[in-house]
Design a protein around this motif. Structure first.
Motif, PDB file in Angstrom:
ATOM      1  N   MET A   4       0.830  -1.200   0.000  1.00 27.49           N
ATOM      2  CA  MET A   4       0.000   0.000   0.000  1.00 27.49           C
ATOM      3  C   MET A   4       0.869   1.257   0.000  1.00 27.49           C
ATOM      4  O   MET A   4       1.894   1.315   0.669  1.00 27.49           O
ATOM      5  CB  MET A   4      -0.889  -0.014   1.257  1.00 27.49           C
ATOM      6  N   LEU A   5       0.451   2.235  -0.809  1.00 27.75           N
ATOM      7  CA  LEU A   5       1.189   3.501  -0.869  1.00 27.75           C
ATOM      8  C   LEU A   5       1.067   4.218   0.475  1.00 27.75           C
ATOM      9  O   LEU A   5      -0.017   4.302   1.042  1.00 27.75           O
ATOM     10  CB  LEU A   5       0.621   4.370  -1.998  1.00 27.75           C
ATOM     11  N   LYS A   6       2.187   4.740   0.967  1.00 25.70           N
ATOM     12  CA  LYS A   6       2.214   5.352   2.290  1.00 25.70           C
ATOM     13  C   LYS A   6       2.037   6.871   2.218  1.00 25.70           C
ATOM     14  O   LYS A   6       2.398   7.492   1.229  1.00 25.70           O
ATOM     15  CB  LYS A   6       3.559   5.034   2.982  1.00 25.70           C
ATOM     16  N   ARG A  34       3.254  10.447   3.191  1.00 20.38           N
ATOM     17  CA  ARG A  34       4.633  10.909   3.414  1.00 20.38           C
ATOM     18  C   ARG A  34       4.720  12.021   4.460  1.00 20.38           C
ATOM     19  O   ARG A  34       3.878  12.906   4.495  1.00 20.38           O
ATOM     20  CB  ARG A  34       5.203  11.441   2.089  1.00 20.38           C
ATOM     21  N   GLN A  85       7.375  14.837 -12.788  1.00 24.05           N
ATOM     22  CA  GLN A  85       7.694  14.442 -11.404  1.00 24.05           C
ATOM     23  C   GLN A  85       8.685  15.395 -10.751  1.00 24.05           C
ATOM     24  O   GLN A  85       8.819  15.403  -9.533  1.00 24.05           O
ATOM     25  CB  GLN A  85       8.196  12.996 -11.359  1.00 24.05           C
ATOM     26  N   ASN A  90      -5.735  15.639  -9.785  1.00 24.57           N
ATOM     27  CA  ASN A  90      -5.337  14.232  -9.797  1.00 24.57           C
ATOM     28  C   ASN A  90      -3.820  14.077  -9.657  1.00 24.57           C
ATOM     29  O   ASN A  90      -3.212  13.152 -10.187  1.00 24.57           O
ATOM     30  CB  ASN A  90      -5.834  13.573 -11.092  1.00 24.57           C
ATOM     31  N   ILE A  91      -3.196  15.041  -8.974  1.00 19.32           N
ATOM     32  CA  ILE A  91      -1.772  14.945  -8.657  1.00 19.32           C
ATOM     33  C   ILE A  91      -1.640  15.044  -7.135  1.00 19.32           C
ATOM     34  O   ILE A  91      -2.553  15.547  -6.470  1.00 19.32           O
ATOM     35  CB  ILE A  91      -0.928  16.053  -9.353  1.00 19.32           C
ATOM     36  N   PRO A  92      -0.528  14.546  -6.573  1.00 22.52           N
ATOM     37  CA  PRO A  92      -0.404  14.566  -5.116  1.00 22.52           C
ATOM     38  C   PRO A  92      -0.391  15.980  -4.540  1.00 22.52           C
ATOM     39  O   PRO A  92       0.167  16.898  -5.142  1.00 22.52           O
ATOM     40  CB  PRO A  92       0.954  13.885  -4.869  1.00 22.52           C
ATOM     41  N   ARG A 123       5.319   4.771   6.504  1.00 26.19           N
ATOM     42  CA  ARG A 123       6.521   3.944   6.419  1.00 26.19           C
ATOM     43  C   ARG A 123       7.234   4.009   7.770  1.00 26.19           C
ATOM     44  O   ARG A 123       7.728   5.056   8.151  1.00 26.19           O
ATOM     45  CB  ARG A 123       7.410   4.490   5.304  1.00 26.19           C
ATOM     46  N   PRO A 175      -6.540   5.692 -14.563  1.00 30.63           N
ATOM     47  CA  PRO A 175      -6.576   6.831 -13.622  1.00 30.63           C
ATOM     48  C   PRO A 175      -7.543   6.634 -12.451  1.00 30.63           C
ATOM     49  O   PRO A 175      -8.318   7.522 -12.134  1.00 30.63           O
ATOM     50  CB  PRO A 175      -7.011   7.989 -14.523  1.00 30.63           C
ATOM     51  N   GLU A 188      -6.571   6.026  -9.355  1.00 28.78           N
ATOM     52  CA  GLU A 188      -5.965   6.717  -8.216  1.00 28.78           C
ATOM     53  C   GLU A 188      -5.060   7.780  -8.834  1.00 28.78           C
ATOM     54  O   GLU A 188      -5.000   7.904 -10.051  1.00 28.78           O
ATOM     55  CB  GLU A 188      -5.093   5.756  -7.395  1.00 28.78           C
ATOM     56  N   LEU A 189      -4.347   8.520  -7.970  1.00 28.72           N
ATOM     57  CA  LEU A 189      -3.431   9.517  -8.500  1.00 28.72           C
ATOM     58  C   LEU A 189      -2.390   8.846  -9.390  1.00 28.72           C
ATOM     59  O   LEU A 189      -1.861   7.796  -9.055  1.00 28.72           O
ATOM     60  CB  LEU A 189      -2.703  10.237  -7.360  1.00 28.72           C
ATOM     61  N   VAL A 190      -2.119   9.462 -10.528  1.00 28.27           N
ATOM     62  CA  VAL A 190      -1.038   9.017 -11.402  1.00 28.27           C
ATOM     63  C   VAL A 190      -0.157  10.230 -11.663  1.00 28.27           C
ATOM     64  O   VAL A 190      -0.674  11.273 -12.045  1.00 28.27           O
ATOM     65  CB  VAL A 190      -1.603   8.465 -12.736  1.00 28.27           C
ATOM     66  N   HIS A 203       2.168   7.074  -9.754  1.00 22.52           N
ATOM     67  CA  HIS A 203       2.339   6.381  -8.480  1.00 22.52           C
ATOM     68  C   HIS A 203       3.610   6.952  -7.891  1.00 22.52           C
ATOM     69  O   HIS A 203       4.698   6.697  -8.381  1.00 22.52           O
ATOM     70  CB  HIS A 203       2.484   4.876  -8.783  1.00 22.52           C
ATOM     71  N   MET A 204       3.467   7.801  -6.896  1.00 18.73           N
ATOM     72  CA  MET A 204       4.633   8.490  -6.351  1.00 18.73           C
ATOM     73  C   MET A 204       4.714   8.323  -4.845  1.00 18.73           C
ATOM     74  O   MET A 204       3.753   8.627  -4.138  1.00 18.73           O
ATOM     75  CB  MET A 204       4.560   9.987  -6.680  1.00 18.73           C
ATOM     76  N   TRP A 215       6.363   6.034  -1.243  1.00 17.33           N
ATOM     77  CA  TRP A 215       6.890   4.785  -0.675  1.00 17.33           C
ATOM     78  C   TRP A 215       5.800   3.722  -0.668  1.00 17.33           C
ATOM     79  O   TRP A 215       4.696   3.963  -0.190  1.00 17.33           O
ATOM     80  CB  TRP A 215       7.372   5.026   0.747  1.00 17.33           C
ATOM     81  N   ASN A 216       6.149   2.554  -1.184  1.00 16.30           N
ATOM     82  CA  ASN A 216       5.211   1.441  -1.199  1.00 16.30           C
ATOM     83  C   ASN A 216       5.996   0.176  -0.890  1.00 16.30           C
ATOM     84  O   ASN A 216       7.202   0.102  -1.141  1.00 16.30           O
ATOM     85  CB  ASN A 216       4.526   1.344  -2.575  1.00 16.30           C
ATOM     86  N   VAL A 260       8.363   6.413  -8.528  1.00 15.87           N
ATOM     87  CA  VAL A 260       7.758   7.541  -9.264  1.00 15.87           C
ATOM     88  C   VAL A 260       7.566   7.076 -10.695  1.00 15.87           C
ATOM     89  O   VAL A 260       8.528   6.971 -11.445  1.00 15.87           O
ATOM     90  CB  VAL A 260       8.681   8.777  -9.360  1.00 15.87           C
ATOM     91  N   GLN A 275       1.553  -3.386  -5.256  1.00 15.45           N
ATOM     92  CA  GLN A 275       0.128  -3.158  -5.480  1.00 15.45           C
ATOM     93  C   GLN A 275      -0.135  -1.658  -5.505  1.00 15.45           C
ATOM     94  O   GLN A 275       0.085  -0.963  -4.502  1.00 15.45           O
ATOM     95  CB  GLN A 275      -0.676  -3.833  -4.365  1.00 15.45           C
ATOM     96  N   TYR A 276      -0.553  -1.143  -6.652  1.00 15.74           N
ATOM     97  CA  TYR A 276      -1.060   0.235  -6.739  1.00 15.74           C
ATOM     98  C   TYR A 276      -2.050   0.258  -7.897  1.00 15.74           C
ATOM     99  O   TYR A 276      -1.667   0.014  -9.040  1.00 15.74           O
ATOM    100  CB  TYR A 276       0.060   1.252  -6.984  1.00 15.74           C
TER     101      TYR A 276
END
Lengths: 252, 193
Positions: free
Chosen positions: A1-3, A5, A123, A195-197, A250, B107, B109-111, B113-114, B116-117, B139, B155-156
């Motif tokens: 799972m994505l954490k 930050r 990025q 739709n960006i972080p 994390r 799309p 989820e956010l793209v 994928h950036m 820590w996983n 990233v 998994q993302y």
């Protein structure tokens, strides 16, 4: 799972950390590299270095510092402050930074966002937005929050996403330094709209504030400065707390 | 030991070089075919866009060189994607070392994928000392699909290849050079193969 930050922010002036406490095992808390290494050991997920003087003369000092950070640090880091052109970005990226953060220069010339994204990839581009709630509206401010613009925050965030921004660093000036928690409403609105972080910034005072921002908004990350510098909230404690509260983080 | 990092028009090379040096190894960043062929370990890094990277590799005859390498070779991020058959990113034919295609994340989820996983289903000496709860830094907007050559999954939105291996070719979608101690351990494992 994505954490989610956790990102400490270090203010830099003339190559030195502006504020910070003397950690027992750090010889020189004014040395950004020493402080950064300490944060990495504690489990920071990324670091942001903000050059708050950012005059033309000290760009060389900054690029030398970025090179040194890149040699010593094994997590991603962003450099911001006084980046006005593609040439400025190129120097910082080539010195080893993973991302640059632009603020006033993006408002002044929005195409800069696209130019950086095309040359170095989306990025790399963090658009920092200082926002303040005035007259019932969230407005974008520039020049370190001193000058208001005519831009509405909700319009600007959509525009920067379209132009190619990879992330948005959203600082609420109403909350910054108050230690009363993040601005949940605007952080939520922005993180729903793009739709960006989104990195939430401004207002962190307790561990609970981080839980709030992660559970009540779609923010991907949270940034803070003084509570980490002054050791008020050690990063390992914060992460253990968030994990107990079922926020994916994390842990080391 | 001679370690060569392949120099081409992709970012991120400095970080890889720094990471190798932090582990106490010397390395050269080069596009010289002789130096690359004679190195004991080769690293093929990359941040950027697939079609322009492939064009550059072909123009400099690095594409056939990479495929012909017999020493342990590690692709990173775009490096892993270029080692696959084909990428949806600008409809690009890639090196074809791995029997897998590279696709764009839906799309949901956010793209990109950036962040820590954690990586799971670890099956390679590359992951000695690493558990499936350990996190690494990603990233990317495109992913390599799961295949016979997958040696770690992530998994993302959907499960994808976090790392792949075929013969002497290894690759990671994540950035070991930016993944704190976990990444250092993986790089060290590779350099000690």
């Amino acid at each position: 799972m994505l954490k989610k930050r956790i990102i400490p922010c270090l203010d830099i002036r003339d190559g030195r950390t502006v504020k910070g406490i003397n950690f027992i095992d750090i010889r020189d808390a004014g040395d950004p590299v020493e402080l950064a290494k300490r944060y990495v050991q504690e489990g920071a997920d990324e670091l942001v270095f903000l050059d708050i003087t950012a005059t033309h003369e000290n760009r060389k000092t900054l690029s030398a510092l970025v090179e040194k950070i890149s040699r010593e640090i094994n997590i991603p880091f962003t450099v911001g402050g006084g980046i006005n052109s593609l040439a400025d970005v190129s120097v910082i990226i080539k010195a080893g930074a993973d991302k640059v953060s632009i603020n006033s220069s993006a408002v002044k010339r929005p195409e800069l966002i696209t130019e950086i994204a095309e040359q170095f990839g989306s990025q790399c581009v963090v658009v920092a937005i200082d926002t303040k709630f005035v007259n019932n509206e969230w407005i974008v401010y520039v020049h370190g929050g001193r000058i208001p613009t005519l831009l509405k925050t909700m319009d600007w965030v959509k525009q920067v996403e379209e132009l190619g921004a990879g992330e948005i660093l959203l600082t609420s000036m109403n909350n910054d330094g108050m230690k009363t928690g993040f601005a949940l409403d605007i952080t939520n609105a922005v993180s729903q709209a793009v739709n960006i972080p989104v990195i939430a910034s401004g207002g962190a005072g307790t561990k609970e504030h981080f839980k709030e921002v992660f559970s009540q908004t779609k923010a991907s990350a949270a940034l803070a400065a003084s509570i980490f510098h002054f050791g008020e909230i050690p990063i390992p404690d914060l992460k253990n707390y968030l994990q107990t509260e079922k926020i994916p983080v994390r842990c080391l | 030991m001679q370690i060569a990092i392949i120099k081409y028009n992709a970012g991120n090379i400095k970080s890889v070089e720094n990471a190798v040096k932090r582990l106490g190894y010397d390395c050269i960043v080069t596009d010289n075919p002789e130096l690359i062929r004679n190195a004991e370990k080769v690293i093929f890094p990359g941040v950027g866009e697939a079609s322009s990277a492939m064009q550059y590799l072909k123009k400099h005859h690095l594409d056939s060189l990479i495929k012909s390498l017999t020493q342990p070779t590690l692709g990173i991020c775009l490096g892993q994607q270029l080692m696959c058959k084909y990428s949806e990113e600008n409809d690009t034919d890639c090196l074809g070392i791995f029997d897998a295609d590279v696709k764009k994340f839906p799309p949901e989820e956010l793209v990109p994928h950036m962040g820590w996983n954690n990586i799971e289903n670890l099956k390679s000496a590359l992951f000695n000392g690493i558990s499936d709860e350990d996190n690494v830094y990603f990233v990317h907007s495109y992913y390599a699909e799961l295949s016979q050559e997958t040696i770690a999954t992530c998994q993302y939105i959907l499960p994808f290849s976090a790392a792949m291996q075929k013969d002497n070719f290894y690759a990671t979608q994540f950035h070991p050079e930016k993944s704190a101690w976990v990444g250092e351990r993986i790089l060290k494992n590779f350099l000690e193969l």
